[in-house]
Design an enzyme around this catalytic site. Structure first.
Site, PDB file in Angstrom:
ATOM      1  N   HIS A  96     -33.290 -33.231 -10.012  1.00 34.88           N
ATOM      2  CA  HIS A  96     -33.995 -32.197 -10.393  1.00 34.88           C
ATOM      3  C   HIS A  96     -33.406 -31.117 -11.299  1.00 34.88           C
ATOM      4  O   HIS A  96     -32.120 -31.166 -11.342  1.00 34.88           O
ATOM      5  CB  HIS A  96     -34.288 -31.213  -9.149  1.00 34.88           C
ATOM      6  CG  HIS A  96     -35.234 -30.250  -8.942  1.00 34.88           C
ATOM      7  ND1 HIS A  96     -35.004 -29.101  -9.607  1.00 34.88           N
ATOM      8  CD2 HIS A  96     -36.477 -30.139  -8.743  1.00 34.88           C
ATOM      9  CE1 HIS A  96     -35.928 -28.227  -9.551  1.00 34.88           C
ATOM     10  NE2 HIS A  96     -36.908 -28.939  -8.916  1.00 34.88           N
ATOM     11  N   GLU A 152     -41.192 -32.805 -14.845  1.00 33.29           N
ATOM     12  CA  GLU A 152     -41.389 -31.520 -14.734  1.00 33.29           C
ATOM     13  C   GLU A 152     -40.702 -30.341 -15.916  1.00 33.29           C
ATOM     14  O   GLU A 152     -39.757 -30.390 -16.069  1.00 33.29           O
ATOM     15  CB  GLU A 152     -40.343 -30.939 -13.519  1.00 33.29           C
ATOM     16  CG  GLU A 152     -40.753 -31.558 -12.222  1.00 33.29           C
ATOM     17  CD  GLU A 152     -40.256 -30.824 -10.857  1.00 33.29           C
ATOM     18  OE1 GLU A 152     -41.051 -30.512 -10.122  1.00 33.29           O
ATOM     19  OE2 GLU A 152     -39.149 -30.714 -10.807  1.00 33.29           O
TER      20      GLU A 152
HETATM   21  P1  PGA Z   1     -42.452 -24.600  -8.474  1.00 27.36           P
HETATM   22  O1  PGA Z   1     -41.307 -25.737  -8.382  1.00 27.36           O
HETATM   23  O2  PGA Z   1     -43.572 -25.267  -7.898  1.00 27.36           O
HETATM   24  O3  PGA Z   1     -41.920 -23.331  -7.804  1.00 27.36           O
HETATM   25  O4  PGA Z   1     -42.553 -24.199 -10.021  1.00 27.36           O
HETATM   26  C1  PGA Z   1     -41.354 -27.022  -8.707  1.00 27.36           C
HETATM   27  C2  PGA Z   1     -39.856 -27.522  -8.622  1.00 27.36           C
HETATM   28  O5  PGA Z   1     -39.016 -27.086  -8.967  1.00 27.36           O
HETATM   29  O6  PGA Z   1     -39.883 -28.829  -8.306  1.00 27.36           O
END
Ligand code: PGA
Length: 226
Positions: A96, A152
């Site tokens: 992440h 992401e």
């Molecule tokens: P968020 O986070 O939905 O709060 O933008 C997504 C993530 O960090 O996986």
């Protein structure tokens, strides 16, 4: 075949009693998921309770961890090994962007963690924010299915400003071209109001949800709309 996987990443949130309230709240509507695969990823401290409640309440969802040690078991004080996590979870989030940034996780560490997950039969959900990061895991995941990738983009995480579905779809397709036919999710400011714009794209196999997964009713709505 295109999948529809919805992952909740609770991050460092919820005490045990708060997690119980979430599970009870989530269970109220007797959720019908119809072909959707739902995975919730709580903190280590909550894994035993959540995995047992999910089974006893027959919630029909799977459990994942948010991290594992890069090492196997043994003299690594404070670490939690993949084998220990495997007792309670089927999945683990790896790489992440918050771990890359705040805990200096580089490609070497991330690849070691992926290898630990694979060796212990935990399906890794590997987060990447660029095609370069996807290329960096190619060697370790190659022919080691199943694994899941979550695209992401940094600007979209926790900001309330999601990527466009078109761009996320293009990235998901590019990632599949690099890593093979594996599910690719989109993550970053997903809410019940925008989830379908992502899950309806042909290259996107689901979503990874942070903040909006903390409220059980909003998360149920996300699943419904996905
Ligand atoms: P968020 O986070 O939905 O709060 O933008 C997504 C993530 O960090 O996986």
């Amino acid at each position: 075949m295109k999948r529809n996987i919805i992952v909740a990443n609770w991050k460092s949130n919820k005490t045990e009693s708060e997690a119980k309230i979430w599970l009870d709240g989530f269970n109220i509507g007797g959720q019908e998921f119809a072909g959707k695969e739902v995975i919730i990823c709580p903190s280590f401290t909550l894994l035993p309770m959540v995995s047992s409640e999910v089974k006893s309440q027959k919630l029909g969802i799977k459990v994942g961890a948010q991290n594992i040690s890069r090492f196997g078991g043994g003299a690594y004080t404070g670490e939690v090994s993949a084998k220990q996590v495997r007792e309670f979870a089927d999945f683990v989030i790896i790489g992440h962007s918050e771990r890359r940034k705040n805990f200096a996780e580089n490609e070497e560490i991330i690849n070691e963690k992926i290898a630990q997950a694979i060796e212990n039969k935990l399906t890794p959900i590997i987060c990447v924010s660029s095609l370069e990061q996807a290329k960096a895991i190619k060697e370790v995941v190659e022919n080691n299915f199943p694994f899941i990738v979550a695209y992401e983009p940094l600007f979209a995480i926790g900001t309330g400003v999601a990527d466009t579905p078109e761009n996320a779809d293009k990235m998901a397709t590019n990632i599949k071209n690099v890593l093979g036919r594996t599910p690719v999710l989109y993550g970053g400011s997903v809410i019940s109001g925008n989830v379908n714009s992502f899950t309806s794209m042909s290259g996107i196999d689901g979503v990874l949800v942070g903040k909006a997964s903390l409220d059980p009713l909003e998360f149920a709505e996300i699943i419904k709309n996905a």
